[in-house]
Design an enzyme around this catalytic site. Structure first.
Site, PDB file in Angstrom:
ATOM      1  N   CYS A  68       0.828  -1.209   0.000  1.00 21.58           N
ATOM      2  CA  CYS A  68       0.000   0.000   0.000  1.00 21.58           C
ATOM      3  C   CYS A  68       0.862   1.259   0.000  1.00 21.58           C
ATOM      4  CB  CYS A  68      -0.878   0.035   1.241  1.00 21.58           C
ATOM      5  SG  CYS A  68      -2.125  -1.244   1.287  1.00 21.58           S
ATOM      6  N   GLU A  70       0.514   3.926   1.800  1.00 17.91           N
ATOM      7  CA  GLU A  70       0.820   4.438   3.145  1.00 17.91           C
ATOM      8  C   GLU A  70       2.085   3.784   3.691  1.00 17.91           C
ATOM      9  OE1 GLU A  70      -2.023   3.295   1.928  1.00 17.91           O
ATOM     10  OE2 GLU A  70      -3.726   3.821   3.191  1.00 17.91           O
ATOM     11  N   CYS A  98      -6.010   0.743   4.941  1.00 21.48           N
ATOM     12  CA  CYS A  98      -6.449  -0.633   5.235  1.00 21.48           C
ATOM     13  C   CYS A  98      -6.011  -1.002   6.654  1.00 21.48           C
ATOM     14  CB  CYS A  98      -5.863  -1.600   4.210  1.00 21.48           C
ATOM     15  SG  CYS A  98      -4.126  -1.992   4.480  1.00 21.48           S
TER      16      CYS A  98
HETATM   17  N1  THU Z   1      -4.211   0.176  -1.271  1.00 26.77           N
HETATM   18  C1  THU Z   1      -3.423   1.166  -0.765  1.00 26.77           C
HETATM   19  O1  THU Z   1      -2.436   1.577  -1.367  1.00 26.77           O
HETATM   20  N2  THU Z   1      -3.766   1.679   0.438  1.00 26.77           N
HETATM   21  C2  THU Z   1      -4.836   1.288   1.173  1.00 26.77           C
HETATM   22  O2  THU Z   1      -4.993   1.716   2.311  1.00 26.77           O
HETATM   23  C3  THU Z   1      -5.831   0.397   0.582  1.00 26.77           C
HETATM   24  C4  THU Z   1      -5.371  -0.360  -0.608  1.00 26.77           C
HETATM   25  C5  THU Z   1      -3.835  -0.401  -2.571  1.00 26.77           C
HETATM   26  C6  THU Z   1      -3.376  -1.823  -2.520  1.00 26.77           C
HETATM   27  C7  THU Z   1      -3.680  -2.299  -3.911  1.00 26.77           C
HETATM   28  O3  THU Z   1      -2.600  -1.930  -4.765  1.00 26.77           O
HETATM   29  C8  THU Z   1      -4.888  -1.471  -4.325  1.00 26.77           C
HETATM   30  O4  THU Z   1      -4.946  -0.390  -3.424  1.00 26.77           O
HETATM   31  C9  THU Z   1      -6.212  -2.231  -4.298  1.00 26.77           C
HETATM   32  O5  THU Z   1      -6.393  -2.828  -3.080  1.00 26.77           O
END
Ligand code: THU
Length: 149
Positions: A68, A70, A98
């Protein structure tokens, strides 16, 4: 238009700081590598020193290896020697960190650190900004200092 802050403490962030973080996260989102989900995310963290570190989500053909935005931003800060996060901003369509990212955030942020989510839809140039705190994101958290670790 900015949504009303949900807590009094969320008022702490200065407007210029908030703007800087939001802009940095939007720029980082453009570097997202998300060919599988087609869900680009950008993040930016403000550290105690006043520096801003950015991240985007980076996916992989082996799907479970995606990371992610973050966590990329936080790990960049920590690996640059900055272990305390004053504020974090995440930008995506209906953005919110998440569960895994919330645990990583609480490792490096005080409970009253400001968390900013920007529901950003660039094509329509529509944004909705929400302010909260790290403690509200992950109540009753496993906290390393409280656990004596
Ligand atoms: N994702 C993030 O970058 N941050 C989050 O807090 C939620 C999900 C990304 C992971 C993946 O590449 C895409 O979003 C779909 O889940």
């Amino acid at each position: 238009m900015a949504k009303k802050p949900v807590t009094k403490k969320a008022h702490k962030g200065r407007p210029a700081e908030r703007k800087r973080l939001i802009e940095a996260a939007k720029i980082a989102q453009k570097n997202s590598y998300s060919p599988y989900s087609r869900y680009p995310v950008g993040a930016a963290v403000l550290t105690e020193s006043g520096r801003v570190y950015t991240g985007c989500n980076v996916e992989n053909a082996s799907f479970g290896l995606a990371i992610c935005a973050e966590r990329v931003a936080i790990f960049k800060a920590v690996s640059s020697g900055e272990k305390r996060i004053k504020a974090l901003c995440v930008v995506a369509k209906s953005a919110a960190p998440c569960g895994a990212c919330r645990q990583v955030i609480i490792e490096f942020a005080d409970k009253d650190a400001e968390m900013i989510y920007v529901d950003w839809q660039p094509l329509e140039k529509k944004e909705k900004v929400t302010f909260t705190t790290a403690g509200k994101l992950l109540p009753h958290s496993f906290n390393p200092s409280e656990a004596g670790l």
